[in-house]
Structure formats: C-alpha cells, structure tokens
Design a protein around this motif. Structure first.
Motif, short mmCIF file in Angstrom:
data_model
loop_
_atom_site.label_atom_id
_atom_site.label_comp_id
_atom_site.label_asym_id
_atom_site.label_seq_id
_atom_site.Cartn_x
_atom_site.Cartn_y
_atom_site.Cartn_z
N LEU A 18 -4.87 -1.19 16.11
CA LEU A 18 -4.30 -1.41 14.50
C LEU A 18 -4.82 -0.43 13.72
CD1 LEU A 18 -3.34 -3.63 12.75
CD2 LEU A 18 -5.58 -4.49 11.98
N GLU A 19 -5.57 0.24 13.60
CA GLU A 19 -5.93 1.66 13.14
C GLU A 19 -4.93 2.72 13.30
OE1 GLU A 19 -9.69 4.41 12.86
OE2 GLU A 19 -9.99 2.65 12.13
N GLN A 20 -4.51 3.00 14.44
CA GLN A 20 -3.67 4.09 14.80
C GLN A 20 -2.02 3.74 14.31
OE1 GLN A 20 -4.00 3.55 19.00
NE2 GLN A 20 -4.91 5.63 19.25
N LEU A 21 -1.91 2.47 14.21
CA LEU A 21 -0.76 1.83 13.57
C LEU A 21 -0.75 2.29 11.92
CD1 LEU A 21 1.94 0.35 13.24
CD2 LEU A 21 0.66 -1.82 13.07
N ALA A 22 -1.95 2.00 11.43
CA ALA A 22 -2.00 2.08 9.80
C ALA A 22 -2.02 3.65 9.61
CB ALA A 22 -3.40 1.69 9.41
N ASP A 23 -2.66 4.72 10.50
CA ASP A 23 -2.19 5.77 10.42
C ASP A 23 -0.95 6.47 10.54
OD1 ASP A 23 -5.30 6.38 10.18
OD2 ASP A 23 -5.39 7.00 12.19
N LYS A 24 -0.16 5.81 11.42
CA LYS A 24 1.30 6.27 11.45
C LYS A 24 2.03 5.90 10.25
CE LYS A 24 2.68 6.87 16.09
NZ LYS A 24 3.25 8.14 16.11
N LEU A 25 1.55 4.74 9.62
CA LEU A 25 2.24 4.28 8.25
C LEU A 25 1.90 4.74 7.05
CD1 LEU A 25 2.66 0.45 9.35
CD2 LEU A 25 4.50 2.17 9.48
N GLY A 26 0.95 5.64 7.50
CA GLY A 26 0.00 6.20 6.39
C GLY A 26 -0.70 5.24 5.05
N VAL A 27 -1.50 4.14 5.90
CA VAL A 27 -1.91 3.16 4.97
C VAL A 27 -3.27 3.08 6.02
CG1 VAL A 27 0.09 2.24 4.07
CG2 VAL A 27 -0.97 1.17 6.09
N THR A 28 -4.36 2.16 5.13
CA THR A 28 -5.44 1.75 5.70
C THR A 28 -5.14 0.51 6.88
OG1 THR A 28 -6.07 0.07 4.31
CG2 THR A 28 -6.88 2.35 3.67
N ARG A 29 -6.19 0.26 7.71
CA ARG A 29 -6.24 -0.71 8.64
C ARG A 29 -6.22 -2.17 7.81
NH1 ARG A 29 -10.17 -3.70 10.11
NH2 ARG A 29 -11.80 -2.24 9.57
N GLN A 30 -6.81 -2.27 6.70
CA GLN A 30 -6.93 -3.55 5.98
C GLN A 30 -5.75 -3.73 5.37
OE1 GLN A 30 -9.18 -0.87 5.85
NE2 GLN A 30 -11.14 -1.68 6.34
N LYS A 34 -3.40 -7.21 5.65
CA LYS A 34 -2.98 -7.84 4.67
C LYS A 34 -1.36 -8.04 4.34
CE LYS A 34 -7.32 -7.34 2.63
NZ LYS A 34 -8.34 -6.83 1.42
N TRP A 35 -0.62 -7.01 4.77
CA TRP A 35 0.66 -7.20 4.48
C TRP A 35 1.62 -8.40 4.38
CZ3 TRP A 35 2.09 -1.86 6.79
CH2 TRP A 35 2.08 -0.82 5.93
N LYS A 36 2.49 -8.49 3.44
CA LYS A 36 3.47 -9.44 3.41
C LYS A 36 4.59 -8.96 3.48
CE LYS A 36 0.44 -12.45 0.50
NZ LYS A 36 0.46 -13.15 -0.71
N ILE A 37 5.81 -9.60 3.94
CA ILE A 37 7.12 -9.12 4.08
C ILE A 37 7.69 -8.71 2.73
CG2 ILE A 37 9.56 -9.53 4.85
CD1 ILE A 37 8.42 -11.76 6.69
N THR A 38 7.90 -7.32 2.56
CA THR A 38 8.46 -6.62 1.61
C THR A 38 9.59 -5.81 2.10
OG1 THR A 38 6.86 -4.96 1.43
CG2 THR A 38 6.26 -6.72 0.15
N TYR A 39 10.51 -5.28 1.09
CA TYR A 39 11.48 -4.22 1.53
C TYR A 39 10.87 -3.34 2.18
CZ TYR A 39 15.07 -0.94 1.16
OH TYR A 39 16.10 -0.04 1.90
N LEU A 40 9.97 -2.37 1.31
CA LEU A 40 9.22 -1.28 2.14
C LEU A 40 8.54 -1.51 3.49
CD1 LEU A 40 8.15 1.56 1.51
CD2 LEU A 40 6.24 0.84 0.36
N PHE A 41 7.68 -2.79 3.52
CA PHE A 41 7.29 -2.88 4.90
C PHE A 41 8.26 -3.17 6.00
CE2 PHE A 41 4.37 -4.32 7.85
CZ PHE A 41 4.85 -5.65 8.25
#
Length: 57
Positions: A18-30, A34-41
């Motif tokens: 999960l941390e590697q995914l967050a790093d690739k997306l430029g955000v934190t693991r947390q 917590k993400w919800k479906i949005t256009y950016l997501f």
C-alpha cells in the motif's frame, strides 16, 4: 467488487505494498486508505492501471 477490493487486487498483481502504491501516486498510505471515488482518483487509477498493465506484459 468494491473500490477497495479493486485497489487491493491491482496492487497485488503489481506486487506492491500500500505504501509503494501511495508513493507512485504521490500521496500518503493513509490517503489511499481513505480515498473515495473522485475524478482525480479515477484518473490516477487509470494511469496506474495502464502502467501496471504495461509492466505485466
């Protein structure tokens, strides 16, 4: 399948934590947790899926 299940499955296919995914997306693991479906997501997931697909080939 829920959004969280989709993220988990894609992450596992790409052998990522999960941390590697967050790093690739430029955000934190947390944030990923917590993400919800949005256009950016959706756009970030699209780009990530495309990158994973190209990596898996």
């Amino acid at each position: 399948m829920t959004l969280s299940e989709n993220i988990k499955n894609l992450r596992k296919r790409a052998v990522m934590t999960l941390e590697q995914l967050a790093d690739k997306l430029g955000v934190t693991r947390q944030t990923v947790s917590k993400w919800k479906i949005t256009y950016l997501f959706r756009m970030q997931i699209y780009c990530l899926r495309r990158q994973m697909f190209l990596t898996l080939r």
